[in-house]
Design an enzyme around this catalytic site. Structure first.
Site: not given
Ligand code: F6P
Length: 334
Positions: A11, A72, A103, A125, A127, A129, A162, A171, A265
């Protein structure tokens, strides 16, 4: 070491471009030639290369995404695919490969290094992570994007009294949700790493209303509640936020709205922090290759840029910050 290749994979993340710039220019400074690989490992298999000159990385510091593109590659996961990549590397006289990603990218680089190609990984990334670094490129910018959205949602949430359920990326990890939930004053933060009790989430919202709160914000990571989304980014299905939003609306009876921030994001101009991180990491990767300290991942630890061997780095997990979680719960529910 005469000629190195650089690729981005997985990503995309804001800051990949400043990182490419640093790798290219630091290499040129040391008299190395640089090859840009388009579309990550896919480009390595197909030989989708371009010679990188200094001007080609001009005016990209402020641009999100990656000028090298990302993809990918199922083929690279096979032995035949990797053999093709090795042939491309040898034919193009590439002596080393720098990979920018998460990773998954490092696993690919590690396999390459086992085939005799010196490699260095750079964590990028949103994330955040990657276990071997406290910060990955892109996390800071993504969090700022989320915070900007929370600020705006707060305005309308207050006006209409609200509850808002905001789904952020993650994810498998709750780092974005946790950081932005703490910084954005969310009443509840729901992440994949911690089981939640929907009844408790609803009770908090109702208690808040009794105490005079004009609105409630619940931050939900994509993968919260166990079932990770099948399609990613919330693009084609109703994910965690919808499930949780319905439960909240039904239990509290309060007007509830759902926002899925999605791929917003991942874009945008990288923040100062991400640009500096990207620049330092890129330069360090070149230094490592020149010093023969390859087969490693660059990372940030206690404000120092360091390198960790792939084996070690890939075995590391980045735990969520429980202090953030506990503090957010205290401060937003008094
Ligand atoms: O880059 C990681 C991430 O942001 C995850 O949190 C998310 O689920 C995923 O990418 C979505 O990536 P794509 O829609 O490009 O496969």
């Amino acid at each position: 070491m005469r000629r190195i290749a650089v690729l981005t994979s997985g990503g995309d993340a804001p800051g990949m471009n400043p990182c490419i710039r640093a790798v290219v220019r630091k290499s040129l400074y040391h008299g190395l030639e640089v090859v840009g690989v388009r579309r990550g490992f896919h480009g390595l298999v197909t030989g989708d290369f371009m010679e990188m000159k200094s001007r080609m990385v001009g005016d990209i510091l402020q641009r999100g995404g990656t000028i090298l593109k990302s993809a990918r590659s199922e083929e690279f996961k096979t032995e035949e695919g990797r053999a093709k990549a090795l042939l491309q590397i040898r034919t193009c006289e590439i002596d080393a490969v720098v990979g920018i990603g998460g990773d998954g990218t490092f696993k690919g680089l590690h396999l390459l290094s086992e085939m005799g190609v010196p490699t260095v990984g750079i964590p990028a990334t949103i994330d955040n992570d990657v276990g071997s670094t406290e910060y990955a490129i892109g996390f800071d910018t993504a969090c700022n994007t989320v915070l900007d959205a929370i600020n705006k949602i707060r305005d309308t949430a207050t006006s209409h009294e609200r509850t808002y359920v905001i789904e952020v990326m993650g994810r498998d990890s709750g780092h974005i949700a946790l950081a932005t939930g703490l910084a954005g004053g969310a009443e509840s933060i729901l992440i994949p790493e911690i089981e939640y009790d929907i009844q408790q989430v609803c009770t908090r919202i109702m208690d808040g209303a009794r105490q005079g709160k004009s609105h409630s914000i619940v931050i939900v990571a994509e993968g919260a509640g166990g079932e990770p989304p099948v399609s990613t980014g919330g693009a084609f299905q109703e994910g965690a936020a919808y499930r949780i939003g319905h439960q909240i609306a039904n239990t509290t009876g309060f007007e509830t709205r759902i926002i899925v921030l999605g791929h917003i994001q991942r874009g945008g101009a990288p923040s100062v922090r991400d640009r500096i991180l990207a620049t330092m990491f890129g330069a360090k990767a070149v230094d490592l290759l020149l010093a023969g300290e390859d087969n490693a991942v660059v990372g940030m630890c206690a404000n120092q840029v360091r390198a960790i061997p792939f084996d070690e780095a890939l075995a590391m997990k980045r735990p969520i910050n429980m202090d953030y979680y506990e503090l957010a719960n205290i401060l937003s529910n008094l």
